[in-house]
Design an enzyme around this catalytic site. Structure first.
Site, PDB file in Angstrom:
ATOM      1  N   ARG A 224       0.854  -1.180   0.000  1.00 50.96           N
ATOM      2  CA  ARG A 224       0.000   0.000   0.000  1.00 50.96           C
ATOM      3  C   ARG A 224       0.895   1.237   0.000  1.00 50.96           C
ATOM      4  O   ARG A 224       1.903   1.292   0.728  1.00 50.96           O
ATOM      5  CB  ARG A 224      -0.916   0.031   1.236  1.00 50.96           C
ATOM      6  CG  ARG A 224      -2.056  -0.998   1.188  1.00 50.96           C
ATOM      7  CD  ARG A 224      -3.056  -0.630   0.108  1.00 50.96           C
ATOM      8  NE  ARG A 224      -4.199  -1.534   0.039  1.00 50.96           N
ATOM      9  CZ  ARG A 224      -4.315  -2.553  -0.786  1.00 50.96           C
ATOM     10  NH1 ARG A 224      -3.313  -2.856  -1.603  1.00 50.96           N
ATOM     11  NH2 ARG A 224      -5.407  -3.292  -0.810  1.00 50.96           N
ATOM     12  N   HIS A 272       0.533  -0.153 -10.336  1.00 51.95           N
ATOM     13  CA  HIS A 272      -0.344  -1.030  -9.547  1.00 51.95           C
ATOM     14  C   HIS A 272      -0.689  -2.304 -10.334  1.00 51.95           C
ATOM     15  O   HIS A 272      -1.864  -2.669 -10.484  1.00 51.95           O
ATOM     16  CB  HIS A 272      -1.625  -0.298  -9.138  1.00 51.95           C
ATOM     17  CG  HIS A 272      -2.246  -0.871  -7.892  1.00 51.95           C
ATOM     18  ND1 HIS A 272      -2.851  -0.110  -6.935  1.00 51.95           N
ATOM     19  CD2 HIS A 272      -2.355  -2.160  -7.440  1.00 51.95           C
ATOM     20  CE1 HIS A 272      -3.309  -0.868  -5.950  1.00 51.95           C
ATOM     21  NE2 HIS A 272      -3.010  -2.119  -6.232  1.00 51.95           N
TER      22      HIS A 272
END
Length: 309
Positions: A224, A272
């Site tokens: 994250r 991502h």
């Protein structure tokens, strides 16, 4: 007939509806899968964050809310969500993460960037150490962290897994507790971040913690974005204390064009893509958990609301 509410962004319906129905059939579940949020008789909610469903109060018959994603930070704090919440642990997602992390660790371990980007005609021979001489620390000992640790251990890397609470992983060194975090960092030639995002882990890698890394360490973050204080990392990259950071996740996504990570010579940005929910395997995990609930068995991968994951 088991009513299942599929609540996610509209474009996911076409991808998941038939696959989920087939997975339910394979588990012996006769399912009515709907997108109609007014179906308060839903026994299960398959959920990804969306604007259509934010109040879970009407679903009094709901046995579980089953997340389509591994991370639940965008839903776990919802006060109306009193039903059991399960995060996704999916073999496809796990395997994708193992492949990405292993590839990035080997890239940095072998010094491949020097040759990929060119040595400008110089015959520059830099022989890397063996994997046994390159300690790796993984922050996070959940399903993803444990799987990556096993892969890297099989390649000969000495791996330490740190977690906030004690974990037992066969054949892998584990340490636990915030009081032991700095010691886990001190020998991390390569550091991999695979922690969930909670209040406790936000900005976990700040000035003080990054300083505990050995000089020349590599950081790989597919976990994250907010686990890292961006300004602290940039400062450590500028001094060379951290040699390189490969970052797949960010505070704001897509990463803004003006962000210094894009142009910093010691940062690799990937958009991502380290791993993702694979619909074909995810629906099988979700349907199997529904089967457990219908049979009165404990749900798998239940979220602990007090910990946030």
């Amino acid at each position: 007939m088991t009513v299942i509410l599929f609540s996610a962004e509209n474009q996911l319906w076409d991808t998941y509806s038939e696959l989920l129905l087939d997975a339910c059939k394979a588990e012996g579940i006769e399912a009515d899968i709907t997108r109609d949020a007014d179906r308060s008789d839903a026994e299960f909610i398959v959920y990804a964050p969306n604007d259509q469903l934010t109040d879970f109060t009407p679903y009094t018959d709901c046995k579980a809310v089953l997340s389509l994603w591994a991370g639940v930070e965008r839903i776990v704090g919802n006060k109306t969500l009193t039903q059991p919440l399960c995060r996704l642990v999916d073999p496809g997602l796990t395997q994708g993460m193992v492949e990405w992390v292993t590839g990035q660790v080997l890239r940095h371990h072998l010094g491949l960037d020097m040759y990929i980007h060119g040595t400008k005609g110089a015959w520059k021979q830099v022989v890397p150490p063996l994997s046994s001489d390159r300690p790796v620390t993984i922050l996070g000992a959940g399903a993803l962290g444990a799987a990556c640790a096993r892969s890297l251990t099989n390649l000969g890397f000495p791996v330490t897994c740190w977690s906030r609470t004690p974990k037992n992983l066969d054949g892998i060194k584990t340490v636990a507790g915030m009081e032991n975090l700095n010691s886990a960092l001190e020998n991390a030639h390569i550091l991999v971040l695979l922690l969930p995002l909670t209040e406790e882990t936000t900005n976990l890698l700040n000035d003080e913690r990054l300083a505990h890394l050995p000089t020349g360490a590599f950081i790989i973050n597919p976990g994250r974005g907010p686990l890292i204080d961006d300004q602290s990392l940039l400062a450590m990259l500028d001094t060379g204390h951290v040699e390189h950071a490969t970052l797949d996740v960010f505070r704001v996504e897509p990463l803004p064009a003006e962000h210094p990570y894009w142009t910093h010579p010691s940062v690799t940005v990937t958009p991502h893509i380290a791993s993702a929910t694979r619909p074909e395997t995810a629906v099988k995990s979700i349907a199997a958990n529904m089967r457990r609930a219908l049979d009165g068995e404990p749900l798998l991968n239940l979220v602990d609301r007090s910990r946030g994951y």
